[in-house]
Write an enzyme that holds these catalytic residues in place. Sequence first.
Site, PDB file in Angstrom:
ATOM      1  N   SER A 217       0.946  -1.173  -0.042  1.00 63.47           N
ATOM      2  CA  SER A 217       0.036   0.074   0.192  1.00 63.47           C
ATOM      3  C   SER A 217       0.900   1.305   0.015  1.00 63.47           C
ATOM      4  CB  SER A 217      -1.015   0.022   1.166  1.00 63.47           C
ATOM      5  OG  SER A 217      -1.836  -0.855   1.263  1.00 63.47           O
TER       6      SER A 217
ATOM      7  N   HIS B 274      -2.783   0.189  -4.977  1.00 62.94           N
ATOM      8  CA  HIS B 274      -2.236  -1.150  -5.596  1.00 62.94           C
ATOM      9  C   HIS B 274      -2.802  -1.077  -6.906  1.00 62.94           C
ATOM     10  CE1 HIS B 274      -1.570  -3.254  -1.759  1.00 62.94           C
ATOM     11  NE2 HIS B 274      -2.283  -2.366  -1.346  1.00 62.94           N
TER      12      HIS B 274
ATOM     13  N   HIS C  25      -5.913  -9.047  -1.106  1.00 60.07           N
ATOM     14  CA  HIS C  25      -5.911  -9.358   0.167  1.00 60.07           C
ATOM     15  C   HIS C  25      -7.123 -10.217   0.844  1.00 60.07           C
ATOM     16  CE1 HIS C  25      -4.030  -5.311  -0.385  1.00 60.07           C
ATOM     17  NE2 HIS C  25      -3.458  -5.590   0.572  1.00 60.07           N
TER      18      HIS C  25
ATOM     19  N   TYR D 275      -9.243  -9.571   3.022  1.00 66.71           N
ATOM     20  CA  TYR D 275     -10.300  -8.582   3.261  1.00 66.71           C
ATOM     21  C   TYR D 275     -11.056  -8.227   2.380  1.00 66.71           C
ATOM     22  CZ  TYR D 275      -7.252  -4.687   2.457  1.00 66.71           C
ATOM     23  OH  TYR D 275      -6.286  -3.653   1.922  1.00 66.71           O
ATOM     24  N   GLU D 276     -10.546  -8.477   0.949  1.00 67.78           N
ATOM     25  CA  GLU D 276     -11.318  -8.115  -0.251  1.00 67.78           C
ATOM     26  C   GLU D 276     -12.214  -9.510  -0.695  1.00 67.78           C
ATOM     27  OE1 GLU D 276      -8.928  -6.007  -3.387  1.00 67.78           O
ATOM     28  OE2 GLU D 276      -7.125  -6.460  -2.058  1.00 67.78           O
TER      29      GLU D 276
ATOM     30  N   ALA E 267       2.905  -1.792   4.129  1.00 68.84           N
ATOM     31  CA  ALA E 267       2.901  -0.913   5.144  1.00 68.84           C
ATOM     32  C   ALA E 267       2.292  -1.353   6.291  1.00 68.84           C
ATOM     33  CB  ALA E 267       1.785   0.293   4.434  1.00 68.84           C
TER      34      ALA E 267
ATOM     35  N   MET F  15      -1.919  -6.458   6.862  1.00 72.19           N
ATOM     36  CA  MET F  15      -2.832  -7.227   6.624  1.00 72.19           C
ATOM     37  C   MET F  15      -2.463  -7.985   5.274  1.00 72.19           C
ATOM     38  SD  MET F  15      -5.898  -4.746   6.947  1.00 72.19           S
ATOM     39  CE  MET F  15      -6.305  -3.495   8.585  1.00 72.19           C
ATOM     40  N   SER F  16      -0.818  -8.151   5.127  1.00 75.43           N
ATOM     41  CA  SER F  16      -0.748  -9.060   4.022  1.00 75.43           C
ATOM     42  C   SER F  16       0.736  -9.669   4.611  1.00 75.43           C
ATOM     43  CB  SER F  16      -0.355  -7.973   3.205  1.00 75.43           C
ATOM     44  OG  SER F  16       0.907  -6.951   3.449  1.00 75.43           O
TER      45      SER F  16
ATOM     46  N   ASN G 115       2.370   4.275  10.904  1.00 72.04           N
ATOM     47  CA  ASN G 115       1.464   4.938  11.792  1.00 72.04           C
ATOM     48  C   ASN G 115       1.695   4.216  13.225  1.00 72.04           C
ATOM     49  OD1 ASN G 115      -0.459   3.312   9.902  1.00 72.04           O
ATOM     50  ND2 ASN G 115      -0.954   2.784  12.371  1.00 72.04           N
TER      51      ASN G 115
ATOM     52  N   HIS H 145      -6.666   5.064   6.084  1.00 73.63           N
ATOM     53  CA  HIS H 145      -5.702   4.514   5.035  1.00 73.63           C
ATOM     54  C   HIS H 145      -4.929   5.631   4.310  1.00 73.63           C
ATOM     55  CE1 HIS H 145      -4.831   1.267   2.286  1.00 73.63           C
ATOM     56  NE2 HIS H 145      -5.094   1.987   1.280  1.00 73.63           N
TER      57      HIS H 145
END
Length: 245
Positions: free
Chosen positions: A11, A41, A63, A65-66, A93, A185-186, A209, A221
């Site tokens: 990301s 992406h 991902h 979550y998609e 990220a 998340m990856s 962050n 995001h």
Amino acid sequence: MAEPVGIVLGSGLGPLADRVAVTKTVGFAEAGLPVSSVKGHAGRFLFGTLGGREVIVMQGRVHLYEGHDAKAITAGVRWFYEQGVRHIILTNAAGTLNEDHAPGTWMMLNDHLNLTGTSPLEGGPNFIDMTQVYDAEAMLEFHSLATERKVLLHEGVYAGLRGPQYETPAEIRMLRAMGADAVGMSTVLEAIQARALGMKVSAFSCLTNWAAGMSPEELNHAEVIETGAAAAGEMMGLLEAWCGL
């Protein structure tokens, strides 16, 4: 001729590709891979050279979550392998859990926690030793180059979760107790797939962050994209130097 190095950009890290001398572009759909719906992406492969080394850069990823499963998420790793890649460099990220690892800096992964609840190896007795996921020799090389170039490069453990929601402060406290230094998340499923194929793996988190509860700021995001883009140049110089070894 040396085998091409595969580089996956997470990301907001698309600008990392700016120093690649591109000779060919292949879209995810053209390669038979699912396309990401997430901003930052691009969804394409760039063939070219970096630091005199042949590379294939994967701009973006899909991902869990998609709505994709572990097999779909790691299709790019298998595609890399088919193109002759035997060393893959994963970037992402991530939120930082370590008070000594400030946002805007980079962390090299030396281990991970797979908290996604799944694996690309499901479906059979695909038992893979995960004692040394991230290549120790490459870690030493990157640390040496970072010192030479005066790049602050942390090292630590990455926790991979499903998302898409960010973690709660209680979950962050749990992850810190488990030994995590960063969360995202990856990456973990890609690393598992790469090791199953016998590939060498290196991985880097752009710490974008503070994790939930460590700062009064709300997580979003847009901040991830902005911080990733700002830090991309520093890592690109490091990757270019490594490719030139």
